[in-house]
Design a protein around this motif. Structure first.
Motif, PDB file in Angstrom:
ATOM      1  N   SER A  36       0.575  -1.234   0.055  1.00 16.63           N
ATOM      2  CA  SER A  36       0.027  -0.115   0.018  1.00 16.63           C
ATOM      3  C   SER A  36       1.098   1.397   0.049  1.00 16.63           C
ATOM      4  N   LEU A  37       1.800   1.387   0.760  1.00 15.53           N
ATOM      5  CA  LEU A  37       2.958   2.315   0.928  1.00 15.53           C
ATOM      6  C   LEU A  37       3.480   2.521  -0.366  1.00 15.53           C
ATOM      7  N   GLU A  38       3.758   1.619  -1.221  1.00 11.65           N
ATOM      8  CA  GLU A  38       4.599   1.655  -2.586  1.00 11.65           C
ATOM      9  C   GLU A  38       3.738   2.161  -3.643  1.00 11.65           C
ATOM     10  N   LYS A  39       2.254   1.746  -3.306  1.00 17.20           N
ATOM     11  CA  LYS A  39       1.331   2.432  -4.316  1.00 17.20           C
ATOM     12  C   LYS A  39       1.244   3.876  -4.087  1.00 17.20           C
ATOM     13  N   GLN A  40       1.113   4.157  -2.796  1.00 11.20           N
ATOM     14  CA  GLN A  40       1.015   5.629  -2.601  1.00 11.20           C
ATOM     15  C   GLN A  40       2.182   6.513  -2.956  1.00 11.20           C
ATOM     16  N   LEU A  41       3.353   5.731  -2.766  1.00 13.84           N
ATOM     17  CA  LEU A  41       4.789   6.508  -3.103  1.00 13.84           C
ATOM     18  C   LEU A  41       4.656   6.662  -4.806  1.00 13.84           C
ATOM     19  N   ARG A  42       4.304   5.656  -5.441  1.00 16.08           N
ATOM     20  CA  ARG A  42       4.179   5.982  -6.994  1.00 16.08           C
ATOM     21  C   ARG A  42       3.383   6.898  -7.160  1.00 16.08           C
ATOM     22  N   LYS A  44      -3.568  18.069  -9.856  1.00 10.81           N
ATOM     23  CA  LYS A  44      -4.620  17.594  -8.955  1.00 10.81           C
ATOM     24  C   LYS A  44      -4.229  16.881  -7.655  1.00 10.81           C
ATOM     25  N   THR A  45      -4.596  17.899  -6.741  1.00  3.12           N
ATOM     26  CA  THR A  45      -4.011  17.391  -5.220  1.00  3.12           C
ATOM     27  C   THR A  45      -4.793  15.948  -5.074  1.00  3.12           C
ATOM     28  N   ASP A  46      -5.685  15.670  -5.389  1.00  4.67           N
ATOM     29  CA  ASP A  46      -6.323  14.348  -5.116  1.00  4.67           C
ATOM     30  C   ASP A  46      -5.387  13.071  -5.330  1.00  4.67           C
ATOM     31  N   ALA A  47      -4.563  13.454  -6.399  1.00  2.87           N
ATOM     32  CA  ALA A  47      -3.526  12.242  -6.586  1.00  2.87           C
ATOM     33  C   ALA A  47      -2.537  11.894  -5.688  1.00  2.87           C
ATOM     34  N   TYR A  48      -2.588  12.720  -4.599  1.00  2.00           N
ATOM     35  CA  TYR A  48      -1.468  12.679  -3.741  1.00  2.00           C
ATOM     36  C   TYR A  48      -1.976  11.742  -2.566  1.00  2.00           C
ATOM     37  N   PRO A  49      -1.024  10.978  -1.867  1.00  2.00           N
ATOM     38  CA  PRO A  49      -1.729   9.920  -0.432  1.00  2.00           C
ATOM     39  C   PRO A  49      -1.862  10.734   0.499  1.00  2.00           C
ATOM     40  N   ASP A  50      -2.686  10.123   1.328  1.00  2.00           N
ATOM     41  CA  ASP A  50      -2.993  10.641   2.445  1.00  2.00           C
ATOM     42  C   ASP A  50      -1.929  11.187   3.504  1.00  2.00           C
ATOM     43  N   SER A  51      -1.036  10.236   3.420  1.00  2.00           N
ATOM     44  CA  SER A  51       0.401  10.806   4.188  1.00  2.00           C
ATOM     45  C   SER A  51       0.999  11.746   3.652  1.00  2.00           C
ATOM     46  N   PRO A  52       1.865  12.463   4.614  1.00  4.69           N
ATOM     47  CA  PRO A  52       2.594  13.723   4.035  1.00  4.69           C
ATOM     48  C   PRO A  52       3.691  13.196   3.045  1.00  4.69           C
ATOM     49  N   SER A  53       3.789  13.804   1.856  1.00  4.89           N
ATOM     50  CA  SER A  53       4.824  13.341   0.832  1.00  4.89           C
ATOM     51  C   SER A  53       5.550  14.374   0.386  1.00  4.89           C
ATOM     52  N   TYR A  54       6.878  14.314  -0.038  1.00  2.15           N
ATOM     53  CA  TYR A  54       7.722  15.195  -0.480  1.00  2.15           C
ATOM     54  C   TYR A  54       8.650  14.722  -1.885  1.00  2.15           C
ATOM     55  N   ALA A  55       8.838  15.714  -2.731  1.00  7.45           N
ATOM     56  CA  ALA A  55       9.472  15.358  -3.851  1.00  7.45           C
ATOM     57  C   ALA A  55      10.674  16.605  -4.106  1.00  7.45           C
ATOM     58  N   VAL A  56      11.683  16.078  -4.471  1.00  6.65           N
ATOM     59  CA  VAL A  56      12.962  16.929  -4.453  1.00  6.65           C
ATOM     60  C   VAL A  56      13.423  16.593  -6.040  1.00  6.65           C
ATOM     61  N   PHE A  57      13.796  17.837  -6.871  1.00  7.55           N
ATOM     62  CA  PHE A  57      14.444  17.535  -8.055  1.00  7.55           C
ATOM     63  C   PHE A  57      15.786  18.145  -7.956  1.00  7.55           C
ATOM     64  N   GLU A  77       2.053   7.179   9.971  1.00 10.90           N
ATOM     65  CA  GLU A  77       0.717   6.798  10.089  1.00 10.90           C
ATOM     66  C   GLU A  77       0.254   5.406   9.729  1.00 10.90           C
ATOM     67  N   VAL A  78       0.796   5.043   8.742  1.00 13.96           N
ATOM     68  CA  VAL A  78       0.568   3.980   7.837  1.00 13.96           C
ATOM     69  C   VAL A  78       0.756   2.917   8.660  1.00 13.96           C
ATOM     70  N   ARG A  79       2.084   2.792   9.322  1.00 14.24           N
ATOM     71  CA  ARG A  79       2.768   1.908   9.911  1.00 14.24           C
ATOM     72  C   ARG A  79       1.929   1.536  11.483  1.00 14.24           C
ATOM     73  N   ARG A  80       1.576   2.979  11.803  1.00 16.31           N
ATOM     74  CA  ARG A  80       0.867   2.831  13.183  1.00 16.31           C
ATOM     75  C   ARG A  80      -0.279   1.953  13.165  1.00 16.31           C
ATOM     76  N   ARG A  81      -0.983   2.038  12.009  1.00 18.76           N
ATOM     77  CA  ARG A  81      -2.374   1.230  11.819  1.00 18.76           C
ATOM     78  C   ARG A  81      -1.943  -0.401  12.181  1.00 18.76           C
ATOM     79  N   LEU A  82      -0.629  -0.589  11.808  1.00 20.94           N
ATOM     80  CA  LEU A  82      -0.458  -1.980  12.221  1.00 20.94           C
ATOM     81  C   LEU A  82      -0.353  -2.509  13.583  1.00 20.94           C
TER      82      LEU A  82
END
Length: 437
Positions: free
Chosen positions: A39-45, A77-90, A176-181
């Motif tokens: 699930s995290l990998e999909k969110q990352l992609r 389109k911000t709805d393409a981002y996952p619920d978890s905080p994400s960052y990208a650096v170029f 947050e995702v890991r905490r759900r485990l």
């Protein structure tokens, strides 16, 4: 010995079941962890693609604004981002802008709820979280320096890919995702602990159930040895005394007769013991078996007992269905019928009647022998088919009976998958043997 065997079975069963439970729990947790990671990998992609679009749309937006054509502004389109905080650096791979200072001048602004910022070091940020941009840049450099294209760094999962002459480093916060485990793992552990406790209890109960027949057999063997020894002890004592008497007197024919009588009893006992052992031996099953006319066999058994019954004033009333076929050993069936008929005659009242019947229904063959005599009490009925059990011990011993006849009859019916039972009420006793076709 039984206790040790039971404890060993308990230990083996407990370790086996607990081992299976632990393996299942581990695989369950691994499956949950892998599902979480997937699930995290999909969110990352998703974050990676969205960051790429946001970055270039912000550049396009700035160019359009500079040209004065604001009608064609494109927003990410911000709805393409996952619920978890994400960052990208170029990060430019050569440290310089490859398109007219594209990073430092054009890559800035807001794309929806996503902030796109730049700095003078040839680094652009696309943020969907609250981390400081300097921290984001530092984390991106550290991830880049690992030399891996993807992986986990601290609480982040990251992926690095080449975009033209730049490196796009995208990472998301997995906290947050890991905490759900955690509650899932806790619940799994609780269920596992309960299952292990249940497994131990089941192992104890199951081991007792498995050991019970063994314990009963050992108890029966001990009782059998004790009873056989007791039965042999009396005639041996009589033989020993009569030998001494025969030696001390000239007229020893009487004592030799006593010895002869006791040896006959011992021989009969030994023969009955051998018969019982043979019938109970599973390895002899179906040896000597054949298809035979059961009706004729039972009639042949009854015939020689008519004279015995007549001497006692007893009549035999027989009702035998014709042409009933049976597969087995005729000797076994004859011996069983003889035992039941002889017992009925011996325990009948004078001038009474013994009922012998053989009937064939749809799925069963039933053989019944009934007689009028003393009622057998319910407690004695429970033990009638046990070895060496006799209702009237003194009378049976005097008549040379050892209490093995009914035990042999029961072993015979068991051998053929049948049942034998007794009922005794108001002075009428009936033995019923039933075979299933």
């Amino acid at each position: 010995m039984i206790k040790k065997l039971q404890h060993r079975i308990e230990l083996i069963l407990s370790l086996t079941i607990v081992g299976i439970i632990i393996v299942v729990l581990v695989f369950s947790m691994l499956a949950q962890f892998n599902e979480n990671t997937s699930s995290l990998e999909k969110q990352l992609r998703r974050a990676e693609d969205a960051a790429y679009d946001s970055y270039y749309e912000s550049i396009l937006d700035n160019r359009i604004q500079k040209s004065g054509d604001t009608d064609n502004t494109t927003k990410a389109k911000t709805d393409a981002y996952p619920d978890s905080p994400s960052y990208a650096v170029f990060i430019e791979t050569d440290g310089e802008s490859t398109d007219g200072a594209m990073l430092s001048d054009e890559a800035s602004g807001d794309a929806g709820d996503v902030t796109v910022e730049n700095n003078e070091d040839g680094i652009a940020y696309v943020q969907n979280g609250n981390a400081d941009k300097d921290d984001v840049a530092a984390l991106a450099r550290q991830m880049k320096e690992t030399g891996n294209d993807s992986g986990e760094y601290s609480i982040y999962m990251y992926d690095i890919r080449d975009v033209e002459d730049m490196k796009q480093i995208t990472f998301i916060d997995t906290t947050e995702v890991r905490r759900r485990l955690i509650p899932i793992y806790v619940l799994t552990a609780i269920i596992g602990a309960a299952a292990i406790a249940a497994a131990v209890i089941i192992s104890i109960l199951l081991s007792r159930y498995l050991v019970k027949p063994i314990a009963e057999n050992i108890k029966k063997q001990k009782q059998f040895i004790a009873d056989a020894s007791h039965e042999l002890k009396t005639p041996l004592a009589v033989v020993d005394v009569n030998i001494d008497m025969a030696r001390s007197t000239k007229d020893n024919d009487k004592y030799l007769g006593y010895i002869k009588g006791e040896t006959k009893k011992m021989n009969r006992l030994i023969q009955e013991l051998l018969t019982l052992a043979s019938v109970e031996d599973a390895e002899t099953t179906e040896k000597g078996w054949e298809h035979f006319n059961l009706s004729d066999t039972i009639e042949g058994v009854i015939l020689p007992f008519e004279a015995v019954a007549f001497e006692k004033g007893v009549t035999i009333d027989q009702q035998i269905d014709e042409n009933i076929n049976f597969y087995g050993d005729p000797v076994d069936i004859s011996r069983m019928a003889e035992t039941l008929i002889e017992n009925a005659i011996n325990h009948s009242d004078a001038n009474a009647k013994v009922d012998v019947s053989l009937t064939h229904t749809k799925n069963h063959i039933r053989f019944k022998v009934g007689n009028h005599g003393e009622t057998i009490d319910p407690e004695s009925q429970k033990h009638l088919f046990e070895r060496f059990y006799r209702v009237d011990k003194a009378r049976n011993r005097k008549e040379g009976h050892f209490g093995l006849g009914l035990a042999i009859a029961k072993a015979t019916t068991d051998r053929y998958g049948g049942t034998i039972s007794v009922s005794s009420e108001n002075g009428y006793t009936v033995f019923t043997v039933s075979f299933r076709e």
